[in-house]
Write a protein that holds these residues in place. Sequence first.
Motif, PDB file in Angstrom:
ATOM      1  N   LYS A   1       0.796  -1.231   0.000  1.00  0.00           N
ATOM      2  CA  LYS A   1       0.000   0.000   0.000  1.00  0.00           C
ATOM      3  C   LYS A   1       0.830   1.282   0.000  1.00  0.00           C
ATOM      4  O   LYS A   1       0.537   2.194  -0.783  1.00  0.00           O
ATOM      5  CB  LYS A   1      -0.983   0.024   1.169  1.00  0.00           C
ATOM      6  N   PRO A   2       1.865   1.423   0.834  1.00  0.00           N
ATOM      7  CA  PRO A   2       2.628   2.684   0.797  1.00  0.00           C
ATOM      8  C   PRO A   2       3.208   2.994  -0.579  1.00  0.00           C
ATOM      9  O   PRO A   2       3.186   4.144  -1.023  1.00  0.00           O
ATOM     10  CB  PRO A   2       3.746   2.433   1.822  1.00  0.00           C
ATOM     11  N   MET A   3       3.703   1.967  -1.282  1.00  0.00           N
ATOM     12  CA  MET A   3       4.278   2.199  -2.612  1.00  0.00           C
ATOM     13  C   MET A   3       3.196   2.402  -3.660  1.00  0.00           C
ATOM     14  O   MET A   3       3.336   3.223  -4.568  1.00  0.00           O
ATOM     15  CB  MET A   3       5.198   1.043  -3.005  1.00  0.00           C
ATOM     16  N   VAL A   4       2.081   1.672  -3.531  1.00  0.00           N
ATOM     17  CA  VAL A   4       0.987   1.825  -4.484  1.00  0.00           C
ATOM     18  C   VAL A   4       0.394   3.227  -4.392  1.00  0.00           C
ATOM     19  O   VAL A   4       0.021   3.838  -5.400  1.00  0.00           O
ATOM     20  CB  VAL A   4      -0.085   0.747  -4.253  1.00  0.00           C
ATOM     21  N   ASP A   5       0.312   3.765  -3.164  1.00  0.00           N
ATOM     22  CA  ASP A   5      -0.218   5.119  -2.995  1.00  0.00           C
ATOM     23  C   ASP A   5       0.592   6.140  -3.783  1.00  0.00           C
ATOM     24  O   ASP A   5       0.059   7.124  -4.294  1.00  0.00           O
ATOM     25  CB  ASP A   5      -0.215   5.511  -1.513  1.00  0.00           C
ATOM     26  N   LEU A   6       1.904   5.928  -3.879  1.00  0.00           N
ATOM     27  CA  LEU A   6       2.775   6.879  -4.563  1.00  0.00           C
ATOM     28  C   LEU A   6       3.005   6.544  -6.022  1.00  0.00           C
ATOM     29  O   LEU A   6       3.126   7.446  -6.867  1.00  0.00           O
ATOM     30  CB  LEU A   6       4.127   6.949  -3.844  1.00  0.00           C
ATOM     31  N   PHE A   7       3.071   5.253  -6.352  1.00  0.00           N
ATOM     32  CA  PHE A   7       3.481   4.847  -7.699  1.00  0.00           C
ATOM     33  C   PHE A   7       2.422   4.041  -8.445  1.00  0.00           C
ATOM     34  O   PHE A   7       2.689   3.518  -9.527  1.00  0.00           O
ATOM     35  CB  PHE A   7       4.794   4.060  -7.620  1.00  0.00           C
ATOM     36  N   VAL A   8       1.241   3.923  -7.887  1.00  0.00           N
ATOM     37  CA  VAL A   8       0.030   3.381  -8.512  1.00  0.00           C
ATOM     38  C   VAL A   8       0.091   1.871  -8.737  1.00  0.00           C
ATOM     39  O   VAL A   8      -0.709   1.120  -8.208  1.00  0.00           O
ATOM     40  CB  VAL A   8      -0.297   4.091  -9.850  1.00  0.00           C
ATOM     41  N   GLY A   9       1.021   1.395  -9.524  1.00  0.00           N
ATOM     42  CA  GLY A   9       1.107  -0.027  -9.861  1.00  0.00           C
ATOM     43  C   GLY A   9       1.804  -0.160 -11.192  1.00  0.00           C
ATOM     44  O   GLY A   9       2.394   0.793 -11.706  1.00  0.00           O
ATOM     45  N   GLY A  10       1.760  -1.355 -11.804  1.00  0.00           N
ATOM     46  CA  GLY A  10       2.308  -1.540 -13.127  1.00  0.00           C
ATOM     47  C   GLY A  10       3.718  -1.024 -13.286  1.00  0.00           C
ATOM     48  O   GLY A  10       4.596  -1.290 -12.462  1.00  0.00           O
TER      49      GLY A  10
ATOM     50  N   THR B   1       1.049  -5.966 -11.263  1.00  0.00           N
ATOM     51  CA  THR B   1      -0.332  -5.757 -11.671  1.00  0.00           C
ATOM     52  C   THR B   1      -0.686  -4.287 -11.431  1.00  0.00           C
ATOM     53  O   THR B   1       0.153  -3.500 -11.017  1.00  0.00           O
ATOM     54  CB  THR B   1      -1.295  -6.649 -10.878  1.00  0.00           C
ATOM     55  N   GLY B   2      -1.939  -3.934 -11.678  1.00  0.00           N
ATOM     56  CA  GLY B   2      -2.397  -2.573 -11.435  1.00  0.00           C
ATOM     57  C   GLY B   2      -3.610  -2.554 -10.534  1.00  0.00           C
ATOM     58  O   GLY B   2      -4.190  -3.604 -10.229  1.00  0.00           O
ATOM     59  N   PRO B   3      -4.045  -1.370 -10.094  1.00  0.00           N
ATOM     60  CA  PRO B   3      -5.162  -1.266  -9.143  1.00  0.00           C
ATOM     61  C   PRO B   3      -6.474  -1.850  -9.638  1.00  0.00           C
ATOM     62  O   PRO B   3      -7.282  -2.308  -8.835  1.00  0.00           O
ATOM     63  CB  PRO B   3      -5.292   0.255  -8.936  1.00  0.00           C
ATOM     64  N   VAL B   4      -6.705  -1.831 -10.945  1.00  0.00           N
ATOM     65  CA  VAL B   4      -7.975  -2.355 -11.438  1.00  0.00           C
ATOM     66  C   VAL B   4      -7.884  -3.809 -11.888  1.00  0.00           C
ATOM     67  O   VAL B   4      -8.854  -4.374 -12.384  1.00  0.00           O
ATOM     68  CB  VAL B   4      -8.531  -1.480 -12.586  1.00  0.00           C
ATOM     69  N   SER B   5      -6.727  -4.417 -11.724  1.00  0.00           N
ATOM     70  CA  SER B   5      -6.581  -5.825 -12.071  1.00  0.00           C
ATOM     71  C   SER B   5      -7.534  -6.669 -11.232  1.00  0.00           C
ATOM     72  O   SER B   5      -7.738  -6.430 -10.044  1.00  0.00           O
ATOM     73  CB  SER B   5      -5.141  -6.283 -11.823  1.00  0.00           C
ATOM     74  N   ALA B   6      -8.124  -7.683 -11.871  1.00  0.00           N
ATOM     75  CA  ALA B   6      -9.049  -8.625 -11.224  1.00  0.00           C
ATOM     76  C   ALA B   6     -10.373  -7.981 -10.852  1.00  0.00           C
ATOM     77  O   ALA B   6     -11.176  -8.579 -10.141  1.00  0.00           O
ATOM     78  CB  ALA B   6      -8.421  -9.282  -9.995  1.00  0.00           C
ATOM     79  N   THR B   7     -10.623  -6.750 -11.310  1.00  0.00           N
ATOM     80  CA  THR B   7     -11.959  -6.172 -11.204  1.00  0.00           C
ATOM     81  C   THR B   7     -12.665  -6.395 -12.535  1.00  0.00           C
ATOM     82  O   THR B   7     -12.045  -6.748 -13.532  1.00  0.00           O
ATOM     83  CB  THR B   7     -11.896  -4.670 -10.881  1.00  0.00           C
ATOM     84  N   THR B   8     -13.969  -6.191 -12.563  1.00  0.00           N
ATOM     85  CA  THR B   8     -14.726  -6.532 -13.757  1.00  0.00           C
ATOM     86  C   THR B   8     -15.010  -5.315 -14.626  1.00  0.00           C
ATOM     87  O   THR B   8     -15.192  -4.208 -14.141  1.00  0.00           O
ATOM     88  CB  THR B   8     -16.070  -7.185 -13.380  1.00  0.00           C
ATOM     89  N   ARG B   9     -14.996  -5.541 -15.934  1.00  0.00           N
ATOM     90  CA  ARG B   9     -15.403  -4.587 -16.961  1.00  0.00           C
ATOM     91  C   ARG B   9     -14.584  -3.297 -16.961  1.00  0.00           C
ATOM     92  O   ARG B   9     -15.069  -2.248 -17.322  1.00  0.00           O
ATOM     93  CB  ARG B   9     -16.885  -4.259 -16.813  1.00  0.00           C
TER      94      ARG B   9
END
Length: 512
Positions: free
Chosen positions: A27-36, A65-73
């Motif tokens: 979470k700390p890194m995702v908050d700053l660098f999003v993902g991918g 992966t990214g924040p919307v990975s494994a979400t639908t549509r």
Amino acid sequence: MTELKGYAGNILRVNLTTGDVSKTPSKPMVDLFVGGRGLAAKIYWDEVPPDVDACDPENRLIFATGPVSATTRMAGSRWQVCGKSPIHNLFSYCNMGGSWGAQLKNAGNDALVIHGKSEKPVYLFIEDDTIELRDASHLMGKGAISCREAMKDELGKSYRIATIGPAGENRVSCSIFLADSDSSGSSGLASVMGSKNLKAIAVKGSGKVDVADPDKIKALADTIGKMTGRPGHPMGSTSQYIPREKLKRDICMGCGFGCQRANYEGKSGKKGKYFCHTAVFYETRAYRYHGEWNEVAFEANKLCDDYGVDSHGMEVMVAFLVRAARANLITEEDSGLPLSKIGSLEFIETLIRKISTREGFGNVLADGVHKAAAAIGPEAEKLISHYITRTGYNPVYGARLYLTTGLFWAMEPRLPIQLLHEVSVPGMQWASQAQGAPTGMTSDVIRGIGKKFWGSEIAADFSTYEGKARAAVVIQDREYVKESLIICDFIFPIFRSLISDDGVGDPTIENQ
């Protein structure tokens, strides 16, 4: 941006030298660098010293992966592999679809970081909190497709497999990863995986990614579908010969929209992904050789996938060999290649096999066209011109096509395809419209795209340098956000909206 509800993601780290496995909250890194790519670039910057070579055990291979990975549509099932590439010993990346990344996410991980080198061939097994290094001796030498299917027979069909073929094992510069749905990733990073004695990664997750506001996500997905005209995106190969009724749509996990991605089943019983570049890289030469279309081009496609080589690399290699043979710089006797049969299945199978296994003359070719030409001699080096980039690939949407695209080529470590698409696709549609093809990309629409997407109307005027630098910055910012989320390049940005008054589209969807 999509907000996840109660999601506790991790960065999973595996040291192949020691066998140690650890997890740290992401979470700390995702908050700053999003993902991918954003997350992977940060990890790479922090952990890979500048003097480490691509195939050094201390190079990191980062699956993100990214924040919307494994979400639908959300068209967000994309996943990236990043690290220092052996092509130029610089940071690079590749981007894949299908379902492997979603399974990594469902197992509770936003990223997987691999470093070190195993003493013996292994594959990595991930099922939720069970992470094991298992013996892969029985898998070595297998093609990527046959390895994937053998592992599914061994573990179960529900596991998702990312693997390398003989080319990756033998550190061929244009080696690729192959995963389920024939998702492939280039930039030579499969050679890094091979250098670590890691044959494959099997993953399965039983978790679920819940979004904070399902109603908003549904409304957003509905809007995207209406704006882009989905369902109804044209399915099909870029091949001019394959009848559409022979193709079967293949939609990535969690997409909901679909694209040109399609599968083909040949007379031999082989079937798999067949669209975009891999569908056509050998098609013209096969047509010239046989005088008619047959399935040689499809068989060449599957050979690339199974041996684990990039069709872009094979295309420029064939072009180079044609020129070298005509100049009498190589012969069939010297090379062991049936050069008189270029366009045949025999030729492309022999070429791919020799390169992938570094057999004979294939060892000269395995490090790419530039090094092969240098090994042959100065006259061979003169044969390399505009059709080969500095990284040994075909310059699709080349730097000379439109003024803006030249800036992208100068600032990326590889073929900057997502950046190039944003300018080149509407640009070519506009050119086709001007020549009478009913693309709908009128001058008014492309000026509107320039104003709304590229910073100014003048950015869409390809006869002047004015506005091009600003356009490059605006496009890079948007595309790098896309590469961090990660969302699909076929869907975003949304050009040519079918429901907006001006028909231009909406560049803000990615921010919602």
